[in-house]
Design a protein around this motif. Structure first.
Motif, PDB file in Angstrom:
ATOM      1  N   VAL A 183       1.235   0.191  42.623  1.00 46.58           N
ATOM      2  CA  VAL A 183       0.349  -0.961  42.489  1.00 46.58           C
ATOM      3  C   VAL A 183       0.298  -1.411  41.034  1.00 46.58           C
ATOM      4  CG1 VAL A 183      -1.097  -0.352  44.451  1.00 46.58           C
ATOM      5  CG2 VAL A 183      -1.666   0.545  42.205  1.00 46.58           C
ATOM      6  N   GLU A 184      -0.168  -2.657  40.829  1.00 52.23           N
ATOM      7  CA  GLU A 184      -0.257  -3.213  39.482  1.00 52.23           C
ATOM      8  C   GLU A 184      -1.438  -2.656  38.694  1.00 52.23           C
ATOM      9  OE1 GLU A 184       1.666  -5.064  37.785  1.00 52.23           O
ATOM     10  OE2 GLU A 184       3.069  -5.882  39.223  1.00 52.23           O
ATOM     11  N   VAL A 185      -2.476  -2.212  39.402  1.00 55.20           N
ATOM     12  CA  VAL A 185      -3.696  -1.773  38.726  1.00 55.20           C
ATOM     13  C   VAL A 185      -3.563  -0.309  38.306  1.00 55.20           C
ATOM     14  CG1 VAL A 185      -6.175  -1.412  38.955  1.00 55.20           C
ATOM     15  CG2 VAL A 185      -5.098  -3.417  40.012  1.00 55.20           C
ATOM     16  N   MET A 186      -3.813  -0.054  37.021  1.00 55.23           N
ATOM     17  CA  MET A 186      -3.771   1.307  36.477  1.00 55.23           C
ATOM     18  C   MET A 186      -5.167   1.686  35.998  1.00 55.23           C
ATOM     19  SD  MET A 186      -0.198   1.093  34.288  1.00 55.23           S
ATOM     20  CE  MET A 186      -0.403  -0.633  33.808  1.00 55.23           C
ATOM     21  N   ARG A 187      -5.580   2.900  36.301  1.00 55.63           N
ATOM     22  CA  ARG A 187      -6.894   3.384  35.895  1.00 55.63           C
ATOM     23  C   ARG A 187      -6.737   4.577  34.970  1.00 55.63           C
ATOM     24  NH1 ARG A 187      -7.543   1.150  40.877  1.00 55.63           N
ATOM     25  NH2 ARG A 187      -9.454  -0.092  41.187  1.00 55.63           N
ATOM     26  N   TYR A 188      -7.499   4.544  33.880  1.00 52.27           N
ATOM     27  CA  TYR A 188      -7.441   5.632  32.910  1.00 52.27           C
ATOM     28  C   TYR A 188      -8.875   5.907  32.445  1.00 52.27           C
ATOM     29  CZ  TYR A 188      -5.705   8.459  28.999  1.00 52.27           C
ATOM     30  OH  TYR A 188      -5.435   9.500  28.135  1.00 52.27           O
ATOM     31  N   HIS A 189      -9.474   6.950  33.013  1.00 56.76           N
ATOM     32  CA  HIS A 189     -10.889   7.262  32.739  1.00 56.76           C
ATOM     33  C   HIS A 189     -11.749   6.037  33.061  1.00 56.76           C
ATOM     34  CE1 HIS A 189      -9.540  11.082  31.268  1.00 56.76           C
ATOM     35  NE2 HIS A 189      -8.793  10.529  30.326  1.00 56.76           N
ATOM     36  N   ASP A 190     -12.438   5.458  32.072  1.00 53.98           N
ATOM     37  CA  ASP A 190     -13.326   4.329  32.358  1.00 53.98           C
ATOM     38  C   ASP A 190     -12.644   2.979  32.147  1.00 53.98           C
ATOM     39  OD1 ASP A 190     -13.101   4.522  29.612  1.00 53.98           O
ATOM     40  OD2 ASP A 190     -15.217   4.133  29.198  1.00 53.98           O
ATOM     41  N   ILE A 191     -11.312   2.990  32.018  1.00 53.28           N
ATOM     42  CA  ILE A 191     -10.562   1.769  31.746  1.00 53.28           C
ATOM     43  C   ILE A 191      -9.726   1.395  32.972  1.00 53.28           C
ATOM     44  CG2 ILE A 191      -8.751   0.738  30.310  1.00 53.28           C
ATOM     45  CD1 ILE A 191      -9.699   2.678  28.095  1.00 53.28           C
ATOM     46  N   VAL A 192      -9.754   0.113  33.337  1.00 53.97           N
ATOM     47  CA  VAL A 192      -8.944  -0.417  34.429  1.00 53.97           C
ATOM     48  C   VAL A 192      -8.052  -1.514  33.863  1.00 53.97           C
ATOM     49  CG1 VAL A 192      -8.943  -1.577  36.663  1.00 53.97           C
ATOM     50  CG2 VAL A 192     -10.732   0.095  36.131  1.00 53.97           C
ATOM     51  N   VAL A 193      -6.749  -1.370  34.061  1.00 54.19           N
ATOM     52  CA  VAL A 193      -5.778  -2.324  33.541  1.00 54.19           C
ATOM     53  C   VAL A 193      -5.052  -2.969  34.713  1.00 54.19           C
ATOM     54  CG1 VAL A 193      -3.696  -2.620  32.146  1.00 54.19           C
ATOM     55  CG2 VAL A 193      -5.464  -1.007  31.411  1.00 54.19           C
ATOM     56  N   ARG A 231     -13.492  -2.197  30.793  1.00 54.58           N
ATOM     57  CA  ARG A 231     -14.031  -0.913  30.374  1.00 54.58           C
ATOM     58  C   ARG A 231     -15.456  -0.818  30.882  1.00 54.58           C
ATOM     59  NH1 ARG A 231     -15.407   1.523  24.321  1.00 54.58           N
ATOM     60  NH2 ARG A 231     -15.675   3.682  25.026  1.00 54.58           N
ATOM     61  N   ASP A 232     -15.704   0.179  31.716  1.00 51.98           N
ATOM     62  CA  ASP A 232     -17.003   0.312  32.370  1.00 51.98           C
ATOM     63  C   ASP A 232     -17.397  -0.988  33.076  1.00 51.98           C
ATOM     64  OD1 ASP A 232     -17.453   2.958  31.657  1.00 51.98           O
ATOM     65  OD2 ASP A 232     -18.331   2.413  29.730  1.00 51.98           O
ATOM     66  N   GLY A 233     -16.411  -1.667  33.654  1.00 46.67           N
ATOM     67  CA  GLY A 233     -16.659  -2.880  34.418  1.00 46.67           C
ATOM     68  C   GLY A 233     -16.718  -4.154  33.611  1.00 46.67           C
ATOM     69  N   ALA A 234     -16.723  -4.042  32.277  1.00 45.61           N
ATOM     70  CA  ALA A 234     -16.807  -5.228  31.421  1.00 45.61           C
ATOM     71  C   ALA A 234     -15.421  -5.592  30.907  1.00 45.61           C
ATOM     72  CB  ALA A 234     -17.741  -4.970  30.245  1.00 45.61           C
ATOM     73  N   ARG A 235     -15.096  -6.860  30.931  1.00 38.40           N
ATOM     74  CA  ARG A 235     -13.782  -7.322  30.490  1.00 38.40           C
ATOM     75  C   ARG A 235     -13.650  -7.187  28.973  1.00 38.40           C
ATOM     76  NH1 ARG A 235     -10.524 -12.553  32.768  1.00 38.40           N
ATOM     77  NH2 ARG A 235      -8.700 -12.393  31.420  1.00 38.40           N
ATOM     78  N   VAL A 236     -12.508  -6.690  28.534  1.00 38.26           N
ATOM     79  CA  VAL A 236     -12.231  -6.508  27.109  1.00 38.26           C
ATOM     80  C   VAL A 236     -11.054  -7.396  26.722  1.00 38.26           C
ATOM     81  CG1 VAL A 236     -11.608  -4.873  25.300  1.00 38.26           C
ATOM     82  CG2 VAL A 236     -13.008  -4.110  27.228  1.00 38.26           C
ATOM     83  N   PRO A 237     -11.251  -8.365  25.834  1.00 41.65           N
ATOM     84  CA  PRO A 237     -10.140  -9.240  25.432  1.00 41.65           C
ATOM     85  C   PRO A 237      -9.183  -8.518  24.488  1.00 41.65           C
ATOM     86  CG  PRO A 237     -12.129  -9.806  24.210  1.00 41.65           C
ATOM     87  CD  PRO A 237     -12.538  -8.755  25.196  1.00 41.65           C
ATOM     88  N   LEU A 238      -7.891  -8.649  24.772  1.00 43.81           N
ATOM     89  CA  LEU A 238      -6.863  -8.069  23.916  1.00 43.81           C
ATOM     90  C   LEU A 238      -5.886  -9.156  23.481  1.00 43.81           C
ATOM     91  CD1 LEU A 238      -5.835  -4.798  25.837  1.00 43.81           C
ATOM     92  CD2 LEU A 238      -7.575  -5.034  24.053  1.00 43.81           C
ATOM     93  N   LEU A 296     -11.593  -0.042  22.980  1.00 41.28           N
ATOM     94  CA  LEU A 296     -11.539   0.744  24.218  1.00 41.28           C
ATOM     95  C   LEU A 296     -11.971   2.189  24.052  1.00 41.28           C
ATOM     96  CD1 LEU A 296      -8.128  -0.624  25.584  1.00 41.28           C
ATOM     97  CD2 LEU A 296     -10.431  -1.273  26.320  1.00 41.28           C
ATOM     98  N   GLY A 297     -12.299   2.585  22.835  1.00 43.81           N
ATOM     99  CA  GLY A 297     -12.758   3.948  22.622  1.00 43.81           C
ATOM    100  C   GLY A 297     -11.944   4.684  21.579  1.00 43.81           C
ATOM    101  N   ALA A 298     -12.623   5.365  20.690  1.00 41.28           N
ATOM    102  CA  ALA A 298     -11.953   6.038  19.575  1.00 41.28           C
ATOM    103  C   ALA A 298     -11.016   7.143  20.040  1.00 41.28           C
ATOM    104  CB  ALA A 298     -13.003   6.605  18.611  1.00 41.28           C
TER     105      ALA A 298
END
Length: 219
Positions: A124-134, A143-150, A201-203
Motif C-alpha cells: 500500500v501507499e500509506v506507511m506508518r512509523y510510530h506516530d507518523i503516517v506518510v 503526526r498524531d493526526g495533524a498534517r505536517v508540511p514538508l 517530526l520529532g528529535a
C-alpha cells in the motif's frame, strides 16, 4: 525517489518528466541509450522508465545489459510496439512492467508507484512509523493526526530513510535520491533537511550514525 527516464521523444519526455516530478519523483532524463547506460553505471536509481526505440543503443540492449550486470532496478518499459509477442518478450527479458504508447500519464505514475512498493516489500501507499503516517500518493505527512508540511527536499529525504529502515544512508546516497543532474548542492544541504525533519517530526526520528550517515531504526 530517484528515477531515470530514458526517452528520445521530447514531447513524450517533457510530459512524463513533469508528471513524475509532480508526483514527487526525482527525475533524470536521458535521451539516448548511451547516455542512459552512463547514468545507470554511475548512479543508483530506484526506478527506470525505459523507451525501447532509442538512438545509439536500444532499450532492449539497455535492459539486457542491466540484467547481465545483476542490476535489479525496477524497469517500466514504454513502447509503441503493442503485440503480445513483443510484450511477453520484453517481460521475459527482465522488464518489470510494460506500458504501450499512447498512454495515460496518471496510469504511468500509478504503475511507477506500484513498482516502487513492490521493490520495497510494501502493498500500500500509506506507511506508518510510530506516530507518523506518510501517504506517498497524496504526498501528505501526519503526526498524531495533524498534517505536517514538508518541502520537496524534506519529503524526498524522509521517503529515502523510511523506505530503508534499519539501513544507514550515507550523505552521498541521500544527495543522489534528492537531487537531479546539474543541480547545485550546498555542502550542508542534507544536514539542513535532516535537522528540519527532526524539528517537524520529532528529535528522535532520525539517528546520526557517526562516520556513515543517517538512519531511521526499524520499528
Amino acid at each position: 525517489m530517484r528515477t531515470l527516464l530514458v526517452e528520445d521523444d521530447d514531447l513524450i519526455g517533457n510530459g512524463v518528466e513533469a508528471g513524475l516530478r509532480q508526483a514527487a519523483f526525482t527525475v533524470d532524463w536521458a535521451r539516448d541509450g548511451r547516455e542512459a547506460q552512463l547514468a545507470l553505471g554511475t548512479t543508483k536509481y530506484a526506478l527506470v522508465v525505459l523507451d525501447l526505440g532509442l538512438p545509439k543503443m536500444s532499450g532492449a540492449e539497455i535492459l539486457a545489459w542491466l540484467r547481465d550486470c545483476a542490476n535489479d532496478v525496477p524497469v517500466l518499459v514504454l513502447t509503441a510496439r503493442g503485440n503480445v509477442v513483443d510484450r511477453v518478450g520484453t517481460l521475459e527479458a527482465g522488464a518489470d512492467d510494460y506500458l504501450g504508447k499512447p498512454f495515460d500519464l496518471s496510469e504511468l505514475v500509478a504503475r511507477c508507484r506500484a513498482l516502487l512498493r513492490r521493490s520495497q516489500g510494501r502493498s500500500v501507499e500509506v506507511m506508518r512509523y510510530h506516530d507518523i503516517v506518510v501517504d506517498a500518493a497524496s504526498k501528505t505527512v501526519l503526526r498524531d493526526g495533524a498534517r505536517v508540511p514538508l518541502t520537496a527536499r524534506e519529503w524526498a529525504v524522509l521517503l529515502q530513510l523510511l523506505s530503508h529502515q534499519g539501513v544507514p544512508q550515507s550523505k552521498s546516497r541521500l544527495e543522489e535520491s534528492v537531487y537531479r543532474w546539474q543541480e547545485e548542492i550546498e555542502s550542508n544541504a542534507i544536514e539542513v533537511h535532516v535537522s528540519n525533519l527532526r524539528k517537524k517530526l520529532g528529535a528522535d526520528l532520525i539517528r546520526t550514525v557517526r562516520g556513515i550517515g543517517y538512519l531511521m531504526d526499524k520499528k
